[in-house]
Structures are given as C-alpha cells and as structure tokens.
Design a protein around this motif. Structure first.
Motif, PDB file in Angstrom:
ATOM      1  N   ALA A 103       0.836  -1.205   0.000  1.00 39.84           N
ATOM      2  CA  ALA A 103       0.000   0.000   0.000  1.00 39.84           C
ATOM      3  C   ALA A 103       0.872   1.258   0.000  1.00 39.84           C
ATOM      4  CB  ALA A 103      -0.927  -0.001   1.213  1.00 39.84           C
ATOM      5  N   VAL A 104       1.932   1.257   0.799  1.00 41.16           N
ATOM      6  CA  VAL A 104       2.850   2.403   0.806  1.00 41.16           C
ATOM      7  C   VAL A 104       3.537   2.538  -0.554  1.00 41.16           C
ATOM      8  CG1 VAL A 104       4.972   3.340   1.833  1.00 41.16           C
ATOM      9  CG2 VAL A 104       3.227   2.328   3.303  1.00 41.16           C
ATOM     10  N   ALA A 105       3.909   1.403  -1.140  1.00 40.55           N
ATOM     11  CA  ALA A 105       4.534   1.433  -2.474  1.00 40.55           C
ATOM     12  C   ALA A 105       3.575   2.024  -3.505  1.00 40.55           C
ATOM     13  CB  ALA A 105       4.953   0.023  -2.886  1.00 40.55           C
ATOM     14  N   ARG A 106       2.330   1.609  -3.444  1.00 38.97           N
ATOM     15  CA  ARG A 106       1.327   2.129  -4.373  1.00 38.97           C
ATOM     16  C   ARG A 106       1.129   3.631  -4.161  1.00 38.97           C
ATOM     17  NH1 ARG A 106      -1.326   2.425  -9.078  1.00 38.97           N
ATOM     18  NH2 ARG A 106      -3.331   3.426  -8.777  1.00 38.97           N
ATOM     19  N   ALA A 107       1.063   4.045  -2.910  1.00 40.54           N
ATOM     20  CA  ALA A 107       0.906   5.475  -2.607  1.00 40.54           C
ATOM     21  C   ALA A 107       2.091   6.267  -3.148  1.00 40.54           C
ATOM     22  CB  ALA A 107       0.783   5.665  -1.089  1.00 40.54           C
ATOM     23  N   ALA A 108       3.286   5.729  -2.950  1.00 45.32           N
ATOM     24  CA  ALA A 108       4.480   6.418  -3.432  1.00 45.32           C
ATOM     25  C   ALA A 108       4.469   6.527  -4.954  1.00 45.32           C
ATOM     26  CB  ALA A 108       5.729   5.676  -2.952  1.00 45.32           C
ATOM     27  N   ALA A 109       4.050   5.447  -5.612  1.00 45.90           N
ATOM     28  CA  ALA A 109       4.017   5.466  -7.080  1.00 45.90           C
ATOM     29  C   ALA A 109       3.022   6.501  -7.588  1.00 45.90           C
ATOM     30  CB  ALA A 109       3.673   4.072  -7.606  1.00 45.90           C
ATOM     31  N   LEU A 110       1.873   6.619  -6.935  1.00 46.41           N
ATOM     32  CA  LEU A 110       0.866   7.603  -7.356  1.00 46.41           C
ATOM     33  C   LEU A 110       1.425   9.025  -7.272  1.00 46.41           C
ATOM     34  CD1 LEU A 110      -2.354   6.235  -5.596  1.00 46.41           C
ATOM     35  CD2 LEU A 110      -2.045   6.519  -8.059  1.00 46.41           C
ATOM     36  N   ILE A 111       2.104   9.321  -6.169  1.00 48.95           N
ATOM     37  CA  ILE A 111       2.647  10.676  -5.990  1.00 48.95           C
ATOM     38  C   ILE A 111       3.855  10.897  -6.906  1.00 48.95           C
ATOM     39  CG2 ILE A 111       3.761  12.227  -4.329  1.00 48.95           C
ATOM     40  CD1 ILE A 111       2.023  10.836  -2.139  1.00 48.95           C
ATOM     41  N   ALA A 112       4.728   9.906  -6.957  1.00 53.23           N
ATOM     42  CA  ALA A 112       5.945  10.058  -7.771  1.00 53.23           C
ATOM     43  C   ALA A 112       5.608  10.298  -9.232  1.00 53.23           C
ATOM     44  CB  ALA A 112       6.815   8.813  -7.632  1.00 53.23           C
ATOM     45  N   ASN A 113       4.560   9.650  -9.719  1.00 51.91           N
ATOM     46  CA  ASN A 113       4.193   9.779 -11.131  1.00 51.91           C
ATOM     47  C   ASN A 113       3.169  10.890 -11.386  1.00 51.91           C
ATOM     48  OD1 ASN A 113       5.585   7.485 -12.715  1.00 51.91           O
ATOM     49  ND2 ASN A 113       4.855   6.487 -10.849  1.00 51.91           N
ATOM     50  N   GLY A 114       2.915  11.704 -10.367  1.00 45.58           N
ATOM     51  CA  GLY A 114       2.063  12.872 -10.566  1.00 45.58           C
ATOM     52  C   GLY A 114       0.581  12.573 -10.666  1.00 45.58           C
ATOM     53  N   ARG A 115       0.171  11.364 -10.277  1.00 45.18           N
ATOM     54  CA  ARG A 115      -1.248  11.015 -10.353  1.00 45.18           C
ATOM     55  C   ARG A 115      -2.054  11.730  -9.260  1.00 45.18           C
ATOM     56  NH1 ARG A 115      -3.542   9.340 -14.704  1.00 45.18           N
ATOM     57  NH2 ARG A 115      -2.357   7.429 -14.986  1.00 45.18           N
ATOM     58  N   CYS A 116      -1.408  11.993  -8.125  1.00 42.33           N
ATOM     59  CA  CYS A 116      -2.063  12.763  -7.066  1.00 42.33           C
ATOM     60  C   CYS A 116      -0.975  13.388  -6.194  1.00 42.33           C
ATOM     61  CB  CYS A 116      -2.995  11.875  -6.234  1.00 42.33           C
ATOM     62  SG  CYS A 116      -2.130  10.666  -5.253  1.00 42.33           S
ATOM     63  N   GLU A 117      -1.380  14.246  -5.288  1.00 43.01           N
ATOM     64  CA  GLU A 117      -0.393  14.943  -4.444  1.00 43.01           C
ATOM     65  C   GLU A 117      -0.387  14.466  -3.005  1.00 43.01           C
ATOM     66  OE1 GLU A 117       1.322  18.877  -5.538  1.00 43.01           O
ATOM     67  OE2 GLU A 117      -0.813  19.354  -5.440  1.00 43.01           O
ATOM     68  N   SER A 118      -1.407  13.728  -2.614  1.00 44.39           N
ATOM     69  CA  SER A 118      -1.508  13.348  -1.210  1.00 44.39           C
ATOM     70  C   SER A 118      -2.198  11.996  -1.081  1.00 44.39           C
ATOM     71  CB  SER A 118      -2.300  14.433  -0.458  1.00 44.39           C
ATOM     72  OG  SER A 118      -2.565  14.043   0.857  1.00 44.39           O
ATOM     73  N   VAL A 119      -1.632  11.110  -0.297  1.00 41.62           N
ATOM     74  CA  VAL A 119      -2.231   9.792  -0.051  1.00 41.62           C
ATOM     75  C   VAL A 119      -2.186   9.499   1.443  1.00 41.62           C
ATOM     76  CG1 VAL A 119      -2.199   7.326  -0.580  1.00 41.62           C
ATOM     77  CG2 VAL A 119      -1.385   8.950  -2.288  1.00 41.62           C
ATOM     78  N   LEU A 120      -3.305   9.052   1.964  1.00 43.64           N
ATOM     79  CA  LEU A 120      -3.362   8.585   3.349  1.00 43.64           C
ATOM     80  C   LEU A 120      -3.375   7.063   3.324  1.00 43.64           C
ATOM     81  CD1 LEU A 120      -3.804   9.029   6.422  1.00 43.64           C
ATOM     82  CD2 LEU A 120      -6.267   9.084   5.955  1.00 43.64           C
ATOM     83  N   VAL A 121      -2.374   6.461   3.949  1.00 41.92           N
ATOM     84  CA  VAL A 121      -2.307   4.999   4.053  1.00 41.92           C
ATOM     85  C   VAL A 121      -2.695   4.612   5.480  1.00 41.92           C
ATOM     86  CG1 VAL A 121      -0.828   2.963   3.947  1.00 41.92           C
ATOM     87  CG2 VAL A 121      -0.517   4.802   2.285  1.00 41.92           C
ATOM     88  N   LEU A 122      -3.715   3.792   5.589  1.00 40.66           N
ATOM     89  CA  LEU A 122      -4.151   3.287   6.895  1.00 40.66           C
ATOM     90  C   LEU A 122      -4.060   1.771   6.881  1.00 40.66           C
ATOM     91  CD1 LEU A 122      -7.381   5.420   7.537  1.00 40.66           C
ATOM     92  CD2 LEU A 122      -5.097   5.767   8.497  1.00 40.66           C
ATOM     93  N   CYS A 123      -3.318   1.235   7.820  1.00 34.76           N
ATOM     94  CA  CYS A 123      -3.164  -0.221   7.833  1.00 34.76           C
ATOM     95  C   CYS A 123      -3.602  -0.761   9.198  1.00 34.76           C
ATOM     96  CB  CYS A 123      -1.744  -0.619   7.514  1.00 34.76           C
ATOM     97  SG  CYS A 123      -0.490   0.330   8.326  1.00 34.76           S
ATOM     98  N   MET A 124      -4.186  -1.944   9.171  1.00 34.14           N
ATOM     99  CA  MET A 124      -4.807  -2.439  10.410  1.00 34.14           C
ATOM    100  C   MET A 124      -5.047  -3.948  10.342  1.00 34.14           C
ATOM    101  SD  MET A 124      -8.390  -0.870   9.141  1.00 34.14           S
ATOM    102  CE  MET A 124      -7.555   0.017   7.859  1.00 34.14           C
ATOM    103  N   ASP A 125      -4.930  -4.603  11.421  1.00 35.00           N
ATOM    104  CA  ASP A 125      -5.439  -5.967  11.576  1.00 35.00           C
ATOM    105  C   ASP A 125      -5.607  -6.266  13.057  1.00 35.00           C
ATOM    106  OD1 ASP A 125      -6.275  -7.622   9.416  1.00 35.00           O
ATOM    107  OD2 ASP A 125      -4.248  -7.576   8.605  1.00 35.00           O
ATOM    108  N   LEU A 126      -6.580  -7.127  13.340  1.00 38.29           N
ATOM    109  CA  LEU A 126      -6.929  -7.469  14.717  1.00 38.29           C
ATOM    110  C   LEU A 126      -6.339  -8.810  15.127  1.00 38.29           C
ATOM    111  CD1 LEU A 126     -10.746  -6.639  14.573  1.00 38.29           C
ATOM    112  CD2 LEU A 126      -8.987  -5.280  15.740  1.00 38.29           C
ATOM    113  N   LEU A 127      -6.147  -8.970  16.411  1.00 35.47           N
ATOM    114  CA  LEU A 127      -5.903 -10.304  16.964  1.00 35.47           C
ATOM    115  C   LEU A 127      -7.260 -11.001  17.048  1.00 35.47           C
ATOM    116  CD1 LEU A 127      -4.115 -12.434  18.405  1.00 35.47           C
ATOM    117  CD2 LEU A 127      -4.790 -11.333  20.548  1.00 35.47           C
ATOM    118  N   SER A 128      -7.382 -12.139  16.391  1.00 33.21           N
ATOM    119  CA  SER A 128      -8.665 -12.846  16.354  1.00 33.21           C
ATOM    120  C   SER A 128      -8.442 -14.331  16.591  1.00 33.21           C
ATOM    121  CB  SER A 128      -9.327 -12.659  14.988  1.00 33.21           C
ATOM    122  OG  SER A 128      -8.548 -13.278  13.972  1.00 33.21           O
ATOM    123  N   GLU A 129      -9.485 -14.973  17.091  1.00 31.31           N
ATOM    124  CA  GLU A 129      -9.395 -16.427  17.261  1.00 31.31           C
ATOM    125  C   GLU A 129      -9.272 -17.099  15.902  1.00 31.31           C
ATOM    126  OE1 GLU A 129     -12.553 -18.227  19.491  1.00 31.31           O
ATOM    127  OE2 GLU A 129     -11.510 -20.159  19.586  1.00 31.31           O
TER     128      GLU A 129
END
Lengths: 236, 375
Positions: free
Chosen positions: B141-167
């Motif tokens: 996800a960070v790589a994708r965000a970096a590629a979007l900004i580096a290639n001028g597709r957008c100027e700002s990306v918020l990356v949110l990552c998450m996972d729970l401890l689950s049975e």
C-alpha cells in the motif's frame, strides 16, 4: 501509452471460456459451474483439487487468459504481475474454515483451509503454476466494476514496473446466510495486458489511460472490466 | 518523478497508543506479548499474543472501529482530495466470528467496502481502495501510494493499515504449528514460531510541492519500492529468497542507490524457522558480508499481519531521525548468519537510507527504502 490486450479468460455462471475459444461470454447472476481439473488443466495437477472454490475460479480464469494470450506454457519464471478486484474475497472459505474451529472448540481447525483464507492466495497458486514473479494483490473498491484493478495494472505498465500484467475480478456467490446483505455477481474474469504487443497474435486492441485516469479502449472510454470484455468479444 | 514525503505517522500496537510510546518501549526492549484475555486458548498450542488493552467495542461492532479511532486520535488534518489506501488482511474478522457464534454483528462489516465508506465519511478523500497482499499488504500500500505521488497522479495519499488479533487467525497459525510457545525469537538459533499481534499504522504522504504549501513537517522520504512473488509455495517462503531479492533490487533501482547505501534493515523477522532463514539468505545475497545493523519488531509487538509494514515504516522513520535501531526483542543466541547483524541491544544507524521488508502467504515479498529527506 498504449497497452495491448492480448488474452481474456473467464469463469462465470454461464460457463468457462477464453477469447479465442469460441465460448459465449456473459456475466449474469446464477450459480458458478463446479470446476474439474480436466476442464482447466489437460495434465494431472496435484494442487487443483485441494484448493478452495474461490481459489479454483481465480486460478482457472488466469489459466484461460494466459492460454488465450499464448502464455500458458513456460520454461523460466516471468516477471508478470496480477491485480484483481474482489468484493467479498475469500469470505466463503473463511466461513468454511471457521466452522472447523467452532464445533470442536478449536481442536480441529483445518490447516489446509486456513491456507486459503487470504484473498490473494489464488494468485500464489497462479504464480506457482505459471512461474509468475511480478507483484500480486487483491483490491477492494466500491462496486464491482474492476476498474481499480485494471487502472492499477495499466499504470504499473506505463510506469515501467511491469511489462505484462494480469488484471481482473474474482468473487464467489455471497454465502447463503448473507445473501440479503450482498448483491455480488459471482465470477472470475482476467485479461492479459502487455506493454510490448505480440506481432504473432492478433489480440483485442489497445488500452490506455486518459489524463483524468479513466480507462480508454481503442480510444473510447470503458466503464469497467465486464463492459470491456463484451466490447472486445463482440468485435470478433 | 516527484519525491515522496511522509508528513505524518502514527502507530498503535500492544506496546501503546501512539508512536512515541512504541518507540520508547522498543528502545527499552519491552514486549507486549502476554496471555490472551480476549478468547479461550486452552485448545491451542500457546496462549500468548500482543494485543491492545481496552479495545472494547460497542455490542455488535467490530474492534476495528475503536482501533482506527484510537490510531487517528490527534492525527493531523488530511488535505481535501487525498487518496485513501487501506491495508488489511482480515478487516472486521471479529464481526464474522460473532455472527458465526450467533451473537450480534453487522454482516456488512464482512465487506471491506463498508469500512472504506466509514473512513470516507471521516476524511475528504477523492477515492479509496483496500490492498490485500497478505502480510505485505501495507508495504505494498505504501509502495502504491508512493508510485501515485511520484508519477504525478495525485499529491496526497493517506495509508491506513490495520489488523486485529482474532481467534480465527490464532487458531489457524496454531493448526499450522506456526506459533511460538512463548514470545517469538526473531533470528535466534532456537526460534520456533511467530507471536501474533494486532495494531494499526497511519502514514500521510505528500508531494514536496503540497508539503511545502501546507507547511507540513517532513519525517522522511519513500525513496524506493518493489514487490515480487517467489512463485514457490502458498504458505512457505522460497528458501533461496529469490522473491525478496527481486523486490529489494527493484527498490534499490527505483531509489537510484546501491546496496552499500543502505544503512540499516528493518526485517520482516517473524521468528519462524523458514521465514528468518529465507531473509538471512536474501540479505547475504544482497549485502554480502557487510555488518549491517538489522532488527525485527515482532518480538515486541507481535506480527500485526496487514498492519506490519505500515507500523514498521513509522518505526523506521523514527530510526532514521534518531540514528538508532531498536533492539530485536526475544533474540538471545543469534542464528548462524545473524551474528553481528541482529542484536538484543540498540544499534547505531549510519547513512541516510533504511530498508524495510515484508513477506507473506501466497509468495508475496515487498521492500521499501526510507530516506532522510529535505525539501
């Protein structure tokens, strides 16, 4: 940058097929066919039978798309990436697995089923089967158009990250207990995209990205993967 | 190509509610791995994991929502038009567990799109997707965000990552005999499995032009990225590390640097026999006999699955800022090939670049190069 669309494969409620195979493509609601190994691989394949249904339809449609593009056989691993959009991912497999956990209070959870409780695992199967070493990921987006996976694959080629990509969608029918909550049409569709078009195979035309990020097929805007496939195949 | 800056970073883990607490406790060599109180573990091979205390949701609601609310408490404003990329492997998996046990739960939680819509109501994002690439989800996800900004597709990306401890996940790794009985021991001679964890990471990434206009702080640069599949096995890594080597090689090329420019490595380091051996093999192929400081945070906060890469970027940026690499908690007797690289004490980091890597089921490998950066 123009990207060649060189192969198409699918598993839908209407049946299985690939672009040059002569089968009819349609994606309307219904039950998916139960795939057998012989329908997908002519040779014995020890891995296919033990995979989840979600993994089987994803792997099969990738196999058909590669067959259509003349890329099914290989001798050396290839840097081909895979991006797929999915609404429910491997939810059905998750439920199947968790039912092995619940009745016995955790004493008999199935390690084989657990291995398929990640939405991207069918891509790993495809990578092993076809020697694909590019980036692999499943994308969840709003709706079922598959536009995000297709756009990301086209960008990856345009930005020089991959020469060849598989882009598509992959979903099973929503589990019965959640049928009222989700309206997903089941099916898996994949297309082979190449930045270096083959001069030996006709292909299906060219895809590109407009400045605003919309997807163009032979210069005209394409809404999503299903519409794109209908357009491609109607021209044959 | 535009340079890609990280302008804000947050992390939530078993070691605390924010990045600063995590950083201080990592330096102190602490571990959040302890007996689980969330579900019964008597039929599994261990009862230990890293989990976030007080993550109690309202009835019928997934823990992912309070996790995100805690993670984003105090996070800086996000510019309008920002692209949102989330990374999670199992999302609201606890809702699925609840529903299957006949308890209250929202079926819509079983679709990640529902989570994206909830986040879309909190932030003025222009588009939103989730990336699922197993335990490298947030790295990609960070790589994708970096590629979007580096290639001028957008100027700002918020990356949110998450996972729970689950049975759900705990029982699976237990069935695979993949869990450490006590705290995991990354790169240790006697390592015997991973410790699961839960957590979240948030990274706000921007082009230099936008960061300057917005007068945002610059925590560092995402200078390179790469991802590759090893095409070998669904649940085990390629023994020769070919996928990881390929991913790192791509990242170095993207950053325009060579292996000698890397000053430290944040390894995936799960503590399983095969993962850690694969990484040692790959690092040997990439860096030869260099005594490069390396570490893993998994002994401290457990393996946070889809959140791991994002949290490790936040920690990696902190390492670059301070010039210190935290200890590898759980390591007592380095495995052959890990001597002189990994330590249970903090190590000094020299140079401007840190490599961070993650690998996962399905043959996925991903690498990022973080760099000190100025406008």
């Amino acid at each position: 940058m123009d990207v060649a669309l060189s192969g198409i494969g699918w598993v839908t409620p209407s049946g299985i097929g690939w672009g040059g195979g002569g089968q009819r493509f349609d994606l309307t609601p219904g039950a998916l066919p139960v795939l057998t190994r012989k329908e997908v691989f002519p040779e014995p394949n020890q891995r296919f039978g033990r995979q989840s249904e979600y993994s089987k339809i994803g792997l099969a449609s990738i196999a058909f798309a590669l067959r259509d593009a003349g890329l099914e056989t290989w001798t050396e691993k290839r840097p081909v990436g895979i991006m797929a959009a999915s609404q429910l991912g491997c939810l059905t497999t998750d439920l199947d697995y968790f039912h092995t956990v619940l009745p016995q209070g955790g004493s008999l959870p199935s390690p084989n089923l657990f291995a398929y409780t990640l939405a991207n695992c069918f891509m790993g199967e495809a990578a092993i089967q076809f020697g694909l070493t590019g980036s692999t990921m499943v994308i969840n987006e709003a709706g079922q158009s598959g536009a995000a996976s297709l756009r990301m694959a086209l960008e990856s080629i345009a930005w020089g990250e991959h020469d060849t990509m598989l882009a598509g969608i992959c979903d099973l029918q929503a589990p019965v207990q959640f049928a009222e909550s989700f309206t997903t049409t089941p099916g898996a569709l994949f297309m082979v995209l190449s930045g270096q078009p083959s001069h030996q195979r006709p292909g299906y035309g060219a895809l590109s990205l407009a400045g605003n990020g919309s997807i163009l097929y032979n210069g005209k805007e394409a809404a999503g993967i299903v519409e794109l496939l209908h357009t491609c195949l109607s021209g044959r | 190509m535009n340079r890609v800056y990280v302008t804000a970073a947050a992390a939530l883990s078993g070691l605390g509610p924010d990045l600063e607490t995590l950083w201080q406790r990592l330096l102190a060599g602490e571990s959040a791995v302890r007996p689980i109180e969330r579900f019964a573990t008597d039929r599994y091979i261990t009862n230990n994991a890293s989990w976030i205390a007080g993550l109690e949701p309202e009835s019928g609601r997934s823990r992912i929502y309070p996790l995100l609310e805690l993670l984003l408490d105090g996070f800086p404003p996000v510019p309008a038009g920002t692209v949102l990329i989330t990374a999670t492997t199992k999302g609201c998996i606890d809702s699925m567990e609840q529903l299957q046990k006949g308890l209250a739960g929202d079926p819509h939680d079983l679709q990640v799109e529902h989570l994206l819509q909830w986040l879309g109501r909190k932030y003025p994002v222009s588009s939103a997707i989730n990336i699922n690439a197993a335990c490298a989800s947030s790295t990609i996800a960070v790589a994708r965000a970096a590629a979007l900004i580096a290639n001028g597709r957008c100027e700002s990306v918020l990356v949110l990552c998450m996972d729970l401890l689950s049975e759900f996940v705990f029982s699976g790794f237990s069935a695979l005999q993949g869990l450490a009985i006590n705290t995991c021991r990354p790169f240790d001679l006697n390592r015997n499995g991973l410790s699961l964890g839960e957590g979240g990471g948030a990274l706000l990434m921007m082009s230099g032009a936008l960061a300057r206009r917005e007068k945002r702080p610059l925590l560092g640069v995402i200078a390179g990225w790469g991802a590759a599949n090893d095409a070998t096995h669904i649940t085990a890594p390629a023994r020769d590390g070919c996928g990881l080597v390929q991913a790192v090689t791509q990242a170095l090329k993207k950053a325009g640097i060579g292996p000698d420019d890397i000053g430290a490595v944040s390894a995936h380091g799960t503590g399983t026999v095969y993962n850690d051996q694969m990484e040692l093999t790959a690092f040997k192929a990439l860096f030869g006999d260099r005594q490069l400081p390396m570490h893993s945070v998994k002994g401290a906060i457990g393996h946070t699955l889809g959140a791991a890469g994002g949290i490790e970027v936040a920690v990696g940026l902190r390492s670059l800022q301070s010039g210190v690499l935290p200890p590898t908690v759980g390591l007592t007797d380095p495995a052959p090939g890990a001597e002189g690289l990994f330590s249970n004490r903090e190590q000094q980091l020299t140079g401007d670049c840190l490599l961070t890597t993650n690998s996962g089921f399905g043959g996925v490998n991903a690498a990022l190069i973080l760099q000190r950066g100025e406008l």
